[in-house]
Design an enzyme around this catalytic site. Sequence first.
Site, PDB file in Angstrom:
ATOM      1  CD  GLU A 259     -51.791 -16.482 112.723  1.00 20.59           C
ATOM      2  OE1 GLU A 259     -52.533 -16.709 112.582  1.00 20.59           O
ATOM      3  OE2 GLU A 259     -51.226 -17.911 113.589  1.00 20.59           O
TER       4      GLU A 259
ATOM      5  CB  ALA B  35     -43.001 -52.551 101.823  1.00 24.25           C
TER       6      ALA B  35
ATOM      7  CG  ASP C 154     -42.867 -58.184 111.383  1.00 23.50           C
ATOM      8  OD1 ASP C 154     -42.353 -59.551 111.051  1.00 23.50           O
ATOM      9  OD2 ASP C 154     -43.697 -57.875 110.939  1.00 23.50           O
TER      10      ASP C 154
ATOM     11  CG  LEU D 251     -44.377 -49.847 115.672  1.00 24.85           C
ATOM     12  CD1 LEU D 251     -45.035 -49.905 116.481  1.00 24.85           C
ATOM     13  CD2 LEU D 251     -44.356 -50.429 114.269  1.00 24.85           C
TER      14      LEU D 251
ATOM     15  N   GLY E 275     -53.108 -57.807 107.520  1.00 26.85           N
ATOM     16  CA  GLY E 275     -53.691 -58.164 106.590  1.00 26.85           C
ATOM     17  C   GLY E 275     -55.199 -57.822 107.082  1.00 26.85           C
TER      18      GLY E 275
END
Length: 364
Positions: free
Chosen positions: A57, A162, A208, A212, A299
């Site tokens: 605002e 994924a 990996d 990130l 997992g």
Amino acid sequence: MPSQTDQDRQYIQQCLTLARQAAGQTAPNPMVGCILVKDGTVIGQGYHPKAGQPHAEIFALRDAAAQGHTVAGATAYVSLEPCNHQGRTPPCSQALVKAQISRCVIGMVDPNPKVAGSGIQTLRDAGIEVTVGVEEAACQTLNEAFIHRMVHQQPFGIFKYAMTLDGKIATPSGHSQWITQPEARDRVHQLRATCDAIIVGGNTVRKDNPNLGTHGKADHNPLRIVMSRSLDLPRKAQLWDVSTTQTIVFTGPSHDPAISQHLKSLGVEVIVLPDLTPKAVSSNLYDRGLSTILWECGGTLGAQAIAQGCVQKLWAFVAPKLIGGTGYSPIADLGIDRMDQALQLDRTQWEPVGQDLLFQGYFT
């Protein structure tokens, strides 16, 4: 209560578009946009860029003044109820009263107990016509993490993975790059840009060597978090480069002190918790003022985060590929023996992303 019009809904949607420009940068505050309209013309607009900065605002009022407009008699559209308390910035409800607006259209009531309707009451007490709940569902979705943080006193967790069509996130050897196509990976980078922190486990770092980051999809890169009980971590990794984005490693009492000292020498923050759990890490991040946490872990850690109530939303990419055999599952054992014990997700949706599918849903 004054009725809402199509024009009201259109302007609130424009407020949401403004607010999204600060995605991932306002925690612990919400994303808010504001538009001032007078005689059918937009005379000022603004959004809240980050905590400690003026609210939407105020930026809209400043924008109107900079253009030489008089705000008296205008309608203020704001996606979230104007604040009504003195925090790091003055109350916006009083600023709108002082500006002598004639009407205020509000997307949703602020869940913050310090506001929670008092801003609306201040406006009405000043004789300003107030309409509340315009595009309310969209406003709540935009700030679902802020709402969750306010209601439950914990960050809002998103678990993303994924997998192949047969439910694998890696081959039996652990190879996982890449399951999805570039379009899906771009969506992940965009998702990261809306988050305050990303959490992975030590196994992800070892296998990996992730970055990130948002890979140029946004200026904002989230805080990077590694959970490793023993600090069995490589001495060299992309996450140890803190020149542009900070990394925090959470570990337990039995950690390797040599690796801890090495990481600290590189500028990585190392925090020892008496009980290294997703819940304990989430609590620490809540205390730091974070709102949205992205779990991009494997997992085992993912199952722990779900079981401990640290995950509220799921992002699952499904690729039209098959691995077969005994590859890695996206979620480890949750202790479920019967189908009627399965965790249920609602408000679900499927979306094609290139050749892949993106599933989104909320844990009930």
